[in-house]
Write a protein that holds these residues in place. Structure first.
Motif, PDB file in Angstrom:
ATOM      1  N   LEU A   1      -7.760  12.222   0.419  1.00 22.70           N
ATOM      2  CA  LEU A   1      -8.453  12.675   1.624  1.00 22.70           C
ATOM      3  C   LEU A   1      -8.580  14.191   1.623  1.00 22.70           C
ATOM      4  N   THR A   2      -9.638  14.705   2.260  1.00 29.16           N
ATOM      5  CA  THR A   2      -9.815  16.144   2.423  1.00 29.16           C
ATOM      6  C   THR A   2      -9.749  16.537   3.888  1.00 29.16           C
TER       7      THR A   2
ATOM      8  N   MET B   1       0.850  -1.169   0.000  1.00 30.12           N
ATOM      9  CA  MET B   1       0.000   0.000   0.000  1.00 30.12           C
ATOM     10  C   MET B   1       0.903   1.242   0.000  1.00 30.12           C
ATOM     11  N   PRO B   2       0.696   2.169  -0.940  1.00 27.96           N
ATOM     12  CA  PRO B   2       1.566   3.347  -1.030  1.00 27.96           C
ATOM     13  C   PRO B   2       1.331   4.339   0.109  1.00 27.96           C
TER      14      PRO B   2
ATOM     15  N   GLN C   1      -2.445   4.637   2.074  1.00 25.89           N
ATOM     16  CA  GLN C   1      -3.762   4.649   1.470  1.00 25.89           C
ATOM     17  C   GLN C   1      -3.713   3.849   0.174  1.00 25.89           C
ATOM     18  N   SER C   2      -4.784   3.156  -0.159  1.00 19.36           N
ATOM     19  CA  SER C   2      -4.861   2.405  -1.396  1.00 19.36           C
ATOM     20  C   SER C   2      -4.852   3.362  -2.584  1.00 19.36           C
ATOM     21  N   MET C   3      -4.283   2.907  -3.711  1.00 14.42           N
ATOM     22  CA  MET C   3      -4.266   3.735  -4.914  1.00 14.42           C
ATOM     23  C   MET C   3      -5.673   3.958  -5.455  1.00 14.42           C
TER      24      MET C   3
END
Length: 74
Positions: free
Chosen positions: A26-27, A1-2, A19-21
């Motif tokens: 995210l905000t 996961m990057p 986070q997954s590609m």
């Protein structure tokens, strides 16, 4: 996961979030709820020079071992 780098829009603090590609950027920070924005960063690895292609590792025609691996000027 990057791992992605996010910046807090109010304080300028940087966060690294795995986070997954496939996920949307995210905000809001998942823990604090602060407004964040994903920023671009340099990759963790950079390939420079020769030796990164299949044909580079094969012996060259014409005999001799003239720099098939490493060395050479850039």
């Amino acid at each position: 996961m990057p791992t992605y780098v996010y910046k807090n829009l109010e304080t300028g603090e940087l966060y690294e979030i795995k986070q997954s590609m496939r996920d949307d950027p995210l905000t809001q920070h998942p823990e604090t709820g602060a407004a964040i924005k994903r920023v671009l960063s340099t990759p963790g690895i950079a390939f420079r020079g020769s030796g990164f292609y299949v044909t580079d590792s094969r012996p060259r025609k014409g005999g001799g071992d003239s720099g098939a691996k490493g060395g050479g000027s850039e």
